[in-house]
Design a protein around this motif. Structure first.
Motif, PDB file in Angstrom:
ATOM      1  N   LEU A  33      31.096  49.416  24.637  1.00  0.00           N
ATOM      2  CA  LEU A  33      29.692  49.012  24.604  1.00  0.00           C
ATOM      3  C   LEU A  33      29.321  48.257  25.881  1.00  0.00           C
ATOM      4  O   LEU A  33      28.263  48.490  26.468  1.00  0.00           O
ATOM      5  CB  LEU A  33      29.419  48.160  23.371  1.00  0.00           C
ATOM      6  N   ALA A  34      30.197  47.370  26.325  1.00  0.00           N
ATOM      7  CA  ALA A  34      29.946  46.630  27.568  1.00  0.00           C
ATOM      8  C   ALA A  34      29.932  47.569  28.766  1.00  0.00           C
ATOM      9  O   ALA A  34      29.148  47.384  29.695  1.00  0.00           O
ATOM     10  CB  ALA A  34      31.010  45.551  27.757  1.00  0.00           C
ATOM     11  N   ARG A  35      30.787  48.594  28.760  1.00  0.00           N
ATOM     12  CA  ARG A  35      30.791  49.569  29.858  1.00  0.00           C
ATOM     13  C   ARG A  35      29.470  50.335  29.899  1.00  0.00           C
ATOM     14  O   ARG A  35      28.876  50.515  30.960  1.00  0.00           O
ATOM     15  CB  ARG A  35      31.960  50.539  29.711  1.00  0.00           C
ATOM     16  N   GLU A  36      28.994  50.747  28.742  1.00  0.00           N
ATOM     17  CA  GLU A  36      27.742  51.487  28.684  1.00  0.00           C
ATOM     18  C   GLU A  36      26.565  50.628  29.133  1.00  0.00           C
ATOM     19  O   GLU A  36      25.634  51.120  29.769  1.00  0.00           O
ATOM     20  CB  GLU A  36      27.501  52.002  27.265  1.00  0.00           C
ATOM     21  N   GLN A  37      26.594  49.334  28.801  1.00  0.00           N
ATOM     22  CA  GLN A  37      25.518  48.423  29.181  1.00  0.00           C
ATOM     23  C   GLN A  37      25.739  47.801  30.558  1.00  0.00           C
ATOM     24  O   GLN A  37      24.942  46.977  30.996  1.00  0.00           O
ATOM     25  CB  GLN A  37      25.386  47.313  28.134  1.00  0.00           C
ATOM     26  N   GLN A  38      26.830  48.175  31.225  1.00  0.00           N
ATOM     27  CA  GLN A  38      27.200  47.686  32.549  1.00  0.00           C
ATOM     28  C   GLN A  38      27.306  46.167  32.595  1.00  0.00           C
ATOM     29  O   GLN A  38      26.806  45.512  33.498  1.00  0.00           O
ATOM     30  CB  GLN A  38      26.243  48.216  33.611  1.00  0.00           C
ATOM     31  N   LYS A  39      27.979  45.623  31.587  1.00  0.00           N
ATOM     32  CA  LYS A  39      28.235  44.187  31.514  1.00  0.00           C
ATOM     33  C   LYS A  39      29.721  43.932  31.728  1.00  0.00           C
ATOM     34  O   LYS A  39      30.531  44.849  31.720  1.00  0.00           O
ATOM     35  CB  LYS A  39      27.823  43.641  30.140  1.00  0.00           C
ATOM     36  N   PHE A  40      30.062  42.649  31.885  1.00  0.00           N
ATOM     37  CA  PHE A  40      31.469  42.283  32.034  1.00  0.00           C
ATOM     38  C   PHE A  40      32.073  42.025  30.664  1.00  0.00           C
ATOM     39  O   PHE A  40      31.476  41.367  29.819  1.00  0.00           O
ATOM     40  CB  PHE A  40      31.616  41.023  32.899  1.00  0.00           C
ATOM     41  N   TYR A  41      33.284  42.561  30.440  1.00  0.00           N
ATOM     42  CA  TYR A  41      34.026  42.290  29.209  1.00  0.00           C
ATOM     43  C   TYR A  41      35.510  42.355  29.519  1.00  0.00           C
ATOM     44  O   TYR A  41      35.972  43.256  30.216  1.00  0.00           O
ATOM     45  CB  TYR A  41      33.676  43.295  28.106  1.00  0.00           C
ATOM     46  N   PHE A  42      36.255  41.395  29.020  1.00  0.00           N
ATOM     47  CA  PHE A  42      37.692  41.289  29.251  1.00  0.00           C
ATOM     48  C   PHE A  42      38.411  41.512  27.930  1.00  0.00           C
ATOM     49  O   PHE A  42      38.253  40.744  26.989  1.00  0.00           O
ATOM     50  CB  PHE A  42      38.008  39.888  29.803  1.00  0.00           C
ATOM     51  N   TYR A  43      39.209  42.577  27.840  1.00  0.00           N
ATOM     52  CA  TYR A  43      39.929  42.941  26.623  1.00  0.00           C
ATOM     53  C   TYR A  43      41.419  42.771  26.886  1.00  0.00           C
ATOM     54  O   TYR A  43      42.000  43.490  27.698  1.00  0.00           O
ATOM     55  CB  TYR A  43      39.602  44.382  26.240  1.00  0.00           C
ATOM     56  N   ASP A  44      42.030  41.795  26.204  1.00  0.00           N
ATOM     57  CA  ASP A  44      43.423  41.487  26.474  1.00  0.00           C
ATOM     58  C   ASP A  44      44.095  40.904  25.238  1.00  0.00           C
ATOM     59  O   ASP A  44      43.471  40.196  24.453  1.00  0.00           O
ATOM     60  CB  ASP A  44      43.501  40.472  27.621  1.00  0.00           C
ATOM     61  N   ASP A  45      45.364  41.209  25.103  1.00  0.00           N
ATOM     62  CA  ASP A  45      46.210  40.566  24.108  1.00  0.00           C
ATOM     63  C   ASP A  45      47.073  39.575  24.881  1.00  0.00           C
ATOM     64  O   ASP A  45      48.130  39.924  25.406  1.00  0.00           O
ATOM     65  CB  ASP A  45      47.071  41.604  23.385  1.00  0.00           C
ATOM     66  N   ALA A  46      46.601  38.336  24.978  1.00  0.00           N
ATOM     67  CA  ALA A  46      47.259  37.329  25.819  1.00  0.00           C
ATOM     68  C   ALA A  46      48.657  36.993  25.328  1.00  0.00           C
ATOM     69  O   ALA A  46      49.508  36.566  26.114  1.00  0.00           O
ATOM     70  CB  ALA A  46      46.406  36.066  25.875  1.00  0.00           C
ATOM     71  N   ASP A  47      48.930  37.191  24.060  1.00  0.00           N
ATOM     72  CA  ASP A  47      50.250  36.876  23.517  1.00  0.00           C
ATOM     73  C   ASP A  47      51.299  37.934  23.864  1.00  0.00           C
ATOM     74  O   ASP A  47      52.490  37.658  23.820  1.00  0.00           O
ATOM     75  CB  ASP A  47      50.172  36.731  21.996  1.00  0.00           C
ATOM     76  N   ASN A  48      50.866  39.132  24.199  1.00  0.00           N
ATOM     77  CA  ASN A  48      51.783  40.223  24.502  1.00  0.00           C
ATOM     78  C   ASN A  48      51.714  40.530  25.999  1.00  0.00           C
ATOM     79  O   ASN A  48      50.795  41.181  26.475  1.00  0.00           O
ATOM     80  CB  ASN A  48      51.421  41.464  23.687  1.00  0.00           C
ATOM     81  N   VAL A  49      52.719  40.067  26.736  1.00  0.00           N
ATOM     82  CA  VAL A  49      52.728  40.237  28.195  1.00  0.00           C
ATOM     83  C   VAL A  49      52.941  41.692  28.579  1.00  0.00           C
ATOM     84  O   VAL A  49      52.473  42.146  29.622  1.00  0.00           O
ATOM     85  CB  VAL A  49      53.805  39.336  28.829  1.00  0.00           C
ATOM     86  N   ARG A  50      53.613  42.443  27.738  1.00  0.00           N
ATOM     87  CA  ARG A  50      53.891  43.842  28.062  1.00  0.00           C
ATOM     88  C   ARG A  50      52.653  44.733  27.978  1.00  0.00           C
ATOM     89  O   ARG A  50      52.620  45.805  28.555  1.00  0.00           O
ATOM     90  CB  ARG A  50      54.941  44.395  27.113  1.00  0.00           C
ATOM     91  N   LYS A  51      51.674  44.296  27.243  1.00  0.00           N
ATOM     92  CA  LYS A  51      50.479  45.114  27.034  1.00  0.00           C
ATOM     93  C   LYS A  51      49.473  44.873  28.162  1.00  0.00           C
ATOM     94  O   LYS A  51      49.123  43.743  28.472  1.00  0.00           O
ATOM     95  CB  LYS A  51      49.849  44.752  25.685  1.00  0.00           C
ATOM     96  N   ASN A  52      49.023  45.936  28.779  1.00  0.00           N
ATOM     97  CA  ASN A  52      48.042  45.839  29.861  1.00  0.00           C
ATOM     98  C   ASN A  52      46.701  45.371  29.331  1.00  0.00           C
ATOM     99  O   ASN A  52      46.368  45.577  28.173  1.00  0.00           O
ATOM    100  CB  ASN A  52      47.865  47.193  30.549  1.00  0.00           C
ATOM    101  N   PHE A  53      45.912  44.753  30.216  1.00  0.00           N
ATOM    102  CA  PHE A  53      44.563  44.370  29.818  1.00  0.00           C
ATOM    103  C   PHE A  53      43.562  45.336  30.435  1.00  0.00           C
ATOM    104  O   PHE A  53      43.849  46.013  31.423  1.00  0.00           O
ATOM    105  CB  PHE A  53      44.243  42.916  30.205  1.00  0.00           C
ATOM    106  N   LEU A  54      42.413  45.407  29.823  1.00  0.00           N
ATOM    107  CA  LEU A  54      41.307  46.220  30.315  1.00  0.00           C
ATOM    108  C   LEU A  54      40.117  45.314  30.526  1.00  0.00           C
ATOM    109  O   LEU A  54      39.897  44.376  29.767  1.00  0.00           O
ATOM    110  CB  LEU A  54      40.948  47.321  29.316  1.00  0.00           C
ATOM    111  N   LEU A  55      39.357  45.605  31.565  1.00  0.00           N
ATOM    112  CA  LEU A  55      38.101  44.895  31.757  1.00  0.00           C
ATOM    113  C   LEU A  55      37.083  45.866  32.301  1.00  0.00           C
ATOM    114  O   LEU A  55      37.426  46.861  32.932  1.00  0.00           O
ATOM    115  CB  LEU A  55      38.262  43.666  32.667  1.00  0.00           C
ATOM    116  N   THR A  56      35.841  45.575  32.026  1.00  0.00           N
ATOM    117  CA  THR A  56      34.771  46.407  32.542  1.00  0.00           C
ATOM    118  C   THR A  56      33.795  45.532  33.307  1.00  0.00           C
ATOM    119  O   THR A  56      33.526  44.391  32.932  1.00  0.00           O
ATOM    120  CB  THR A  56      34.054  47.185  31.422  1.00  0.00           C
ATOM    121  N   HIS A  57      33.326  46.075  34.418  1.00  0.00           N
ATOM    122  CA  HIS A  57      32.362  45.375  35.266  1.00  0.00           C
ATOM    123  C   HIS A  57      31.461  46.427  35.899  1.00  0.00           C
ATOM    124  O   HIS A  57      31.959  47.365  36.534  1.00  0.00           O
ATOM    125  CB  HIS A  57      33.101  44.572  36.345  1.00  0.00           C
TER     126      HIS A  57
END
Length: 128
Positions: A33-57
């Protein structure tokens, strides 16, 4: 017999409402939804270092790989390698956009060194 049918219908309605709520509040959906609206959003599982994070800008999705290492005091994320999922979507980006992304990442991982992937790396370091 009728009470069994009512019970099954009640359980089914509760299950459907639960699935709708899970769908509406899922972070991956918020990212899209943030990508479609061209907003910033940070999607991350901070407790799991092995899992990559995604962000949209500005409608572009970036994926960051986190690497754990030793700092002075603790083990923490020390390096982040980040790049766009689709390079062609970077059209119109300027250096300030990448600096803003770096600031947002440093809010979550203050000790991390950010390493941009190609072609962003070449763009950022070409005129310095």
């Amino acid at each position: 017999m009728i009470w069994v049918i009512r019970l099954v219908l009640l359980v089914l309605i509760i299950f459907i409402i639960y699935r709708i709520l899970v769908f509406l509040f899922h972070p991956r959906r918020k990212l899209e939804l943030a990508r479609e609206q061209q907003k910033f959003y940070f999607y991350d599982d901070a407790d799991n270092v092995r899992k990559n994070f995604l962000l949209t800008h500005k409608g572009v999705i970036f994926e960051g790989e986190k690497y754990l290492g030793a700092t002075k005091d603790t083990f923490d994320v020390v390096t982040i390698s980040i790049g766009p999922q689709h390079v062609m979507s970077l059209k119109g980006f300027v250096r300030e956009d990448f600096q803003e992304i770096e600031q947002k990442i440093h809010e979550h991982y203050p000790k991390a060194i950010i390493d941009w992937k190609s072609p962003v790396k070449e763009f950022l370091y070409s005129a310095k």
